[in-house]
Design an enzyme around this catalytic site. Structure first.
Site, mmCIF file in Angstrom:
data_model
loop_
_atom_site.group_PDB
_atom_site.id
_atom_site.type_symbol
_atom_site.label_atom_id
_atom_site.label_comp_id
_atom_site.label_asym_id
_atom_site.label_seq_id
_atom_site.Cartn_x
_atom_site.Cartn_y
_atom_site.Cartn_z
ATOM 1 C CD GLU A 157 -7.950 52.874 28.452
ATOM 2 O OE1 GLU A 157 -7.818 53.861 29.195
ATOM 3 O OE2 GLU A 157 -9.053 52.515 27.994
ATOM 4 C CB ALA A 164 -17.564 50.692 24.274
ATOM 5 C CG MET A 165 -10.791 51.371 23.389
ATOM 6 S SD MET A 165 -10.315 51.984 25.039
ATOM 7 C CE MET A 165 -9.143 53.267 24.563
ATOM 8 C CD GLU A 166 -11.600 55.706 25.999
ATOM 9 O OE1 GLU A 166 -10.766 56.028 26.869
ATOM 10 O OE2 GLU A 166 -12.306 54.693 26.105
ATOM 11 C CG ASN A 167 -10.220 52.540 19.666
ATOM 12 O OD1 ASN A 167 -9.352 52.297 20.484
ATOM 13 N ND2 ASN A 167 -11.123 51.642 19.296
ATOM 14 C CG HIS A 213 -18.531 55.829 29.098
ATOM 15 N ND1 HIS A 213 -18.490 55.840 30.474
ATOM 16 C CD2 HIS A 213 -17.262 55.536 28.691
ATOM 17 C CE1 HIS A 213 -17.260 55.585 30.877
ATOM 18 N NE2 HIS A 213 -16.490 55.382 29.805
ATOM 19 C CD GLU A 214 -16.602 53.965 25.391
ATOM 20 O OE1 GLU A 214 -15.449 54.429 25.256
ATOM 21 O OE2 GLU A 214 -16.940 53.284 26.369
ATOM 22 C CG HIS A 218 -13.782 58.471 27.016
ATOM 23 N ND1 HIS A 218 -13.081 58.883 28.121
ATOM 24 C CD2 HIS A 218 -14.344 57.268 27.356
ATOM 25 C CE1 HIS A 218 -13.207 57.987 29.087
ATOM 26 N NE2 HIS A 218 -13.975 57.004 28.655
#
Length: 889
Positions: free
Chosen positions: A167, A304-307, A337-338, A341
């Site tokens: 992203e 963090a990242m919601e892959n 949070h993730e 998503h």
């Protein structure tokens, strides 16, 4: 545009009427001519919204089949097949950054390779209506920026770890693709890796086969569900793993082997299961993917990242010592949070990046709601107010503010919108919307929205129509006022009361942004001598007058009980005088925090003195038991990296400054000694002491604490705290022999990447011109291979602490020049971080004018640099106003 330029030129001719300024005028005219006649062409490295819209109309039904060889040291190789339907013939762009293409086959015919910076061009003549296939053989360098496919070699044990971050526009750094959110696709992956490695992606492996005499293996994955390119991921390395289960969902957690002993896996899984339990019930939609992995990875740019089904987290969430309750709450919040998503963002996705806010705001709002309802952190709305809403108010106070739902013309602009408006303000207005339509109506509207648009892309109107349809509220006006207009309203309250009949006046005003009077729904809290009362109200327009019957005549009125509104209250003289009496009877932690936060607003507005705030905060700290409020008050007193009482001491003449700082040191030392042993409070007092220490006596105390922490009862310094103490002493030029011995000791013991980075900061922060020049030169070459961008960001953040302004001045011209060099070829996270860290602070009007002048004449700056410098200039203005409030110029 044309009209405003003419007016500005007319005004400018009057100002520059002397020959002395003729050349400046000619330059200004050239600037305006440039603005009118020449718009900078879009770079091919970026993707514009217009290009994305055009491509979306051409193609559909996209599938990616990707094979990667991850066995090389500096680069990786890929073979890819893209299958798609073409609706109309035309030239076709495939996004691809910084790679080499060795073979291109279009519809089973070898094609000429038309590779340009940022993309591969497929000629119209090679394509056909209906089904198409494109096969590409290519290679790309591993990333050291935290974006694309990042490669990290662990200095502890020599092991190599890979992870991806896509992203908003970085998938094309790993494989050629149509890298935009509304061209959802399926992904089929296989990867060749060393036999000891794990490979993690969006699905579970379906087969693992040995290759090349068992030195390597080939891991093949099942075809994924349909989702956007920025949500696909590939992670590989000898990760340590833990396993668990929630119902039928396999759960795995991964971390580097050298970090595994610090990971509290049981807590991660506990927070994860609490999230699944809440979200599946709230949405009434089962988790939409087949497994759920979480990876804790090094040198990560974000939290963090919601892959999809393979979420990545920063190692900042792993403590090498005991964790505070606040740290545990933060981990829980980010996990939730993730996870939110997975439904809102991954299952249903924005059409373009102008919908980023709803994606991030919703996850932010839902994480706090889930915490408050289904975890031990029942007071999570207090943290939301402290962190997210403070961030939102700050971001919205800048001249760079933007509507929550705003225009994003290209992928570079998208990167500038990961800010407090997109996360914090958006989440705040969603909380307000739920309050406005009713929590259950809001939930049902969200559920219906997700069910209706599953595996699709949406616009804002789709979301609003779902909520409006359930609640029978027309949300057009609400959306126009709150989402499409920028800025924060202020309100001023005044009242008369007789025989418990209150005549209340609410005057609505503006801070930065558009002059919009919004409709507000909130709850007022009225304070008497020893009691309080609540009443919900609605106000709108410039003037609202409310006649209310109360149980008593109030001394103080709090305008935002439970924090449903988004507004800054400007206190009257009566409110200033009655604040302490209201505080004395308040027991609710959230309301208590918001009272203090509103007080600090008055300081930042230049209405109250930071000295008075400090005096009152000290009184409160002596009796306050709520650890969150205690930590917040300590930060506002002692922070050395943001606006605080300590920061303002550096405005004073040296003798006054030294006196006040010595008093602060003694106060922090006393607080540390009296704090409960091994408590969170003890940790916060230790941090405060470290930040406020400057005197020779204070430095000796801090050194003694490093040598023997037990001079404070049961105090135990973990490795990171030891580094923090040594770094502060290095910044102050403490005893060279002692520091050299301690440095050697810690670098020998701590061979981790944290230790390596801390050692570099220890050296960079020392008050030595030669050393500063050495590290500044390193920062000027961020694309070199010597250090990762994560390490360089750490160095930049501490190269010039606020108390080394004399050394920073030596680099002023070089710093300003450096801002000009960044363009879209540089990593956006590094550029933003570097600009934030290196922008010069002086807290005076001269520095503000310098920033204004630089911004005016350098109109070709990167949008990221421009935004950060404008925000910095605005902070300088607030700082100057606060300085004048205490009688200084």
């Amino acid at each position: 545009m044309e009209k405003s330029i003419r007016m500005e030129l007319g005004y400018t001719f009057q100002r520059f009427s002397t020959l002395k300024n003729l050349f400046a005028l000619l330059g200004l005219c050239a600037f305006f001519a440039f603005q009118v006649a020449c718009q900078k062409p879009s770079s091919s490295i970026l993707l514009t919204e217009a290009e994305a819209n055009h491509r979306f109309k051409l193609i559909k039904n996209v599938k990616y089949k990707l094979s990667l060889d991850l066995t090389k040291e500096d680069f990786f190789e890929g073979e890819e097949k893209i299958i798609f339907d073409l609706i109309d013939l035309g030239e076709l762009r495939i996004d691809f950054f910084d790679g080499k293409v060795s073979k291109l086959i279009v519809n089973e015919k070898e094609s000429e390779i038309l590779l340009f910076p940022g993309y591969i061009q497929i000629p119209k003549s090679s394509l056909q209506l209906g089904k198409n296939s494109i096969e590409i053989r290519y290679s790309s360098p591993f990333s050291r920026s935290g974006n694309g496919l990042h490669r990290f070699k662990d200095p502890d044990d020599g092991e190599t770890y890979l992870y991806t971050q896509f992203e908003s526009f970085h998938a094309n750094k790993v494989f050629p693709c149509f890298d935009q959110p509304n061209l959802k696709s399926t992904f089929t992956l296989d990867a060749i890796v060393p036999t000891s490695w794990e490979v993690v992606s969006s699905t579970l492996p379906k087969s693992i086969d040995a290759v090349e005499n068992s030195l390597f293996k080939k891991v093949q994955f099942s075809e994924s569900d349909i989702f956007s390119t920025y949500l696909f991921s590939i992670h590989a390395g000898p990760y340590f793993s833990w396993k668990d289960q929630y119902k039928e969902i396999p759960l795995r957690l991964f971390a580097r082997k050298s970090m595994a002993r610090f990971v509290k896996a049981d807590e991660w899984f506990e927070f994860t299961k609490q999230g699944f339990e809440f979200f599946e019930a709230y949405f009434e939609i089962p988790y939409p993917f087949k497994k759920y992995d979480q990876l804790i990875v090094p040198e990560f740019n974000f939290g963090a990242m919601e892959n999809v089904a393979a979420v990545t987290f920063s190692e900042r969430f792993v403590s090498r010592g005991s964790m505070t309750l606040g740290q545990r709450e933060n981990i829980s919040n980010v996990i939730l949070h993730e996870m939110a998503h997975m439904w809102f963002g991954n299952l249903v996705t924005m059409d373009w990046w102008d919908g980023l806010w709803l994606n991030e705001s919703f996850a932010t709002f839902m994480a706090t709601l889930a915490q408050s309802k289904n975890t031990e952190f029942k007071d999570s709305w207090e943290s939301f107010s402290e962190r997210m809403k403070e961030w939102a108010y700050e971001e919205d106070s800048y001249s760079t503010n933007h509507p929550i739902q705003g225009e994003i013309r290209n992928t570079e602009e998208a990167s500038t919108h990961f800010d407090g408006i997109t996360y914090g303000k958006g989440a705040a207005v969603l909380k307000q919307l739920a309050f406005f339509v009713g929590e259950e109506n809001f939930r049902i509207g969200v559920r219906d929205y997700l069910k209706k648009h599953s595996f699709g892309n949406t616009l804002l109107s789709d979301f609003l129509s779902s909520v409006a349809g359930v609640s029978n509220h027309n949300l057009d006006l609400w959306s126009n006022q709150w989402l499409k207009k920028k800025g924060t309203n202020t309100i001023a309250l005044s009242w008369n009361c007789s025989a418990n009949h209150l005549d209340l006046r609410v005057v609505q005003g503006f801070k930065k942004g558009e002059r919009t009077y919004r409709n507000h729904r909130t709850v007022l809290k009225f304070y008497g001598k020893s009691k309080s009362q609540l009443l919900p109200i609605y106000y709108s327009g410039k003037h609202s007058r409310l006649k209310l019957d109360l149980e008593f005549c109030p001394e103080f009125v709090f305008a935002n009980f439970e924090d449903h509104d988004f507004v800054t209250v400007v206190w009257s003289k009566e409110m200033e005088e009655s604040f302490l009496s209201a505080l004395s009877i308040e027991k609710d932690p959230l309301t208590k925090f918001m009272l203090w936060d509103s007080y600090f607003d008055q300081v930042e507005l230049g209405r109250l003195s930071i000295n008075d705030f400090y005096a009152r905060a000290k009184l409160e700290l002596n009796k306050e038991n709520t650890i969150k409020l205690k930590r917040w008050l300590l930060t506002k007193i002692s922070s050395d990296s943001s606006f605080s009482y300590l920061y303002t001491r550096f405005w004073l003449p040296e003798s006054d400054r030294n006196k006040d700082i010595l008093e602060l040191e003694n106060y922090a030392w006393s607080g540390l000694q009296s704090a409960e042993p091994k408590s969170d409070s003890q940790k916060y007092w230790l941090s405060a002491l470290k930040e406020v220490t400057f005197s020779k006596e204070g430095q000796e105390k801090l050194w003694n604490l490093y040598e023997n922490p037990l001079i404070v009862k049961d105090l135990d310094l973990d490795q990171d705290q030891k580094w923090a103490v040594l770094i502060k002493l290095s910044a102050l030029g403490f005893d060279k022999d002692k520091l050299t011995a301690a440095f050697t000791n810690e670098t020998t013991k701590d061979t981790s990447i944290r230790g390596k980075n801390s050692a570099l900061i220890f050296e960079a922060i020392s008050p030595n011109l030669e050393t500063k020049q050495k590290f500044f030169s390193l920062l000027m070459e961020p694309n070199s291979k010597q250090f990762s961008l994560s390490t360089l960001k750490s160095i930049a953040s501490q190269l010039f602490p606020m108390f080394q302004s004399d050394l920073e001045s030596e680099f002023q011209n070089s710093i300003y020049s450096s801002f000009r060099k960044f363009d879209e070829t540089y990593d956006e996270n590094f550029v933003a971080s570097y600009t934030q860290s290196m922008a010069i602070s002086r807290c005076d009007k001269k520095n503000t004018r310098s920033l204004d002048s630089f911004l005016f004449w350098n109109f070709n700056l990167s949008p990221i640099v421009r935004k950060e410098l404008m925000k910095h200039r605005d902070r300088e203005k607030v700082c100057t106003a606060s300085k004048e409030q205490i009688g200084l110029r």
